[in-house]
Design an enzyme around this catalytic site. Structure first.
Site, PDB file in Angstrom:
ATOM      1  N   ARG A 213       0.841  -1.209   0.000  1.00 45.86           N
ATOM      2  CA  ARG A 213       0.000   0.000   0.000  1.00 45.86           C
ATOM      3  C   ARG A 213       0.873   1.255   0.000  1.00 45.86           C
ATOM      4  NH1 ARG A 213      -3.984  -3.454   2.943  1.00 45.86           N
ATOM      5  NH2 ARG A 213      -2.852  -3.415   4.895  1.00 45.86           N
ATOM      6  N   CYS A 340      -3.637 -13.293  -4.508  1.00 44.52           N
ATOM      7  CA  CYS A 340      -3.373 -13.767  -3.144  1.00 44.52           C
ATOM      8  C   CYS A 340      -3.640 -15.262  -3.010  1.00 44.52           C
ATOM      9  CB  CYS A 340      -4.208 -12.990  -2.125  1.00 44.52           C
ATOM     10  SG  CYS A 340      -5.993 -13.142  -2.352  1.00 44.52           S
TER      11      CYS A 340
END
Length: 399
Positions: A213, A340
């Site tokens: 992020r 993921c």
């Protein structure tokens, strides 16, 4: 220990390479008496000692190895050693204000995950053998944290994953100890969030993307940003905090979008960061038809596959979402995209993104390749511990 698991000749390759799992089809026989959840010895076909682990004949993963040493005693002191090692590693490698403090096999405590959100612990126990040690692990962890001045005010259990059923265990969700407010405020990368440890996804918040992020946020100053599968707004809020001109976050969950809006308000970003509830696969073509283009597009989808049997369909999903995302990126803009699912191995994911770029008639210049944060360590030979593949590309129109 009264029992020993004996491997078939030529089996146990993953274990011998450093992994922790023994599957039912690798076992020749089990010698002696035992109950599921007990510690057993593990021997190669010729009697060579391989270590000790928890057995569960109800699970395809029949043995989860705790130690490579035949003569080790798995007791409270052993558990304390494992827990302290895990905590000391986090102190060396990550911001520990909120982090994953126990990551199952990668911390040599197979089948259990514990996340720390400020002064709250959330535990997910997924294997019968380790479940018996859950309270000891928590006790030893709280003791280690207290020595560093960290007082844990509450523990919540999120052992509600379906995989528990494959272990012959019931799904469970609830407090361990005294109840407390399950809306917990944390700070990550100088961004504030309210984490819902009771009703949020998984343990409440995806800590594994912490530094990804931050990496994307650095590209967002003054930019128009689209954050797809935003969940509770983490990538969007990092973009806003880094000075993005405008951010749109999209997610299919009304609850997640509501929480994302609360988080935007908490950070004073509601004027520049807005959220919309909807199906990303449907909304992206709509944005394209309207002529919308973005400087930065972020794709952080859920795992499209949780088994090898559905990888082919997952590839189609990843390819499609990346084509649609790429078409919305301005020339010389940026795409952040990830998977993921550990069943989408790095080579297959890279191939899928490359095919998507060809399908969208875009050229990609790789800025960064990243994985999960270091508090989710990748244990080599334990394939399931390496699951997050994260790319940042500059996207160039074909000219």
């Amino acid at each position: 220990m009264a029992a020993a698991v004996v491997l078939k000749k030529g089996q146990g390759r993953s274990l011998k390479a450093g992994g922790a799992w023994i599957y039912d089809n690798e076992i020749e026989r089990i010698r002696g008496d035992f109950s599921d959840g007990d510690m057993v010895l593990v021997e190669d076909f010729d009697g060579y000692p391989m270590g000790q682990g928890f057995i569960n004949t109800k699970s395809a993963i029949t043995v989860r190895v705790m130690t490579r040493k035949r003569d080790a005693v798995v007791d409270d002191d052993f558990i304390e050693m494992r827990v302290r090692d895990a905590w000391n590693y986090r102190k060396d490698t990550v911001d520990t204000s909120s982090c994953r403090v126990i990551f199952g096999e990668a911390d040599f405590l197979p089948g259990i995950v514990i996340d720390k959100f400020s002064d709250v612990l959330v535990v997910e126990s997924l294997a019968l053998g380790i479940d018996r040690w859950k309270m000891v692990i928590l006790e030893k962890l709280k003791m280690a944290l207290s020595e560093d001045g960290i007082r844990i005010r509450g523990v919540y259990e999120r052992s509600d994953a379906k995989v528990r059923l494959q272990e012959g265990m019931e799904r469970f969700k609830g407090f361990i100890g005294e109840p407390f407010d399950t809306k917990v405020e944390i700070v990550e990368n100088n961004v504030r969030y309210i984490v819902d440890v009771r009703d949020g996804q998984k343990t409440g918040f995806f800590l594994d993307q912490k530094y990804n992020r931050r990496a994307v946020g650095r590209l967002c100053g003054g930019k128009k940003v689209l954050d797809c599968f935003t969940h509770t707004g983490s990538f969007a809020l990092n973009a806003g905090a880094c000075g993005a001109a405008s951010v749109l976050g999209i997610d299919a969950s009304e609850l997640a979008i509501e929480q994302a809006r609360e988080n935007a308000c908490l950070n004073g970003l509601s004027d520049r960061v807005r959220f919309q509830c909807g199906d990303v696969f449907e909304l992206l073509p709509e944005l394209e038809r309207k002529g919308q283009r973005f400087d930065v597009v972020i794709l952080d989808p859920p795992a499209f596959t949780k088994s090898r049997n559905s990888v082919k369909n997952a590839v189609k999903g990843y390819r499609e979402i990346n084509i649609r995302g790429l078409k919305l990126v301005k020339d010389k803009g940026y795409l952040a995209t990830c998977s993921c699912s550990h069943f989408m191995d790095p080579e297959l994911f890279a191939k899928t993104v490359r095919e998507a770029a060809a399908g969208a008639h875009k050229r990609l210049r790789q800025v960064e390749y990243r994985a999960q944060a270091a508090d989710h360590p990748i244990l080599w030979a334990a394939d399931s511990s390496y699951y997050l593949k994260f790319y940042i590309f500059q996207v160039c129109d074909e000219k």
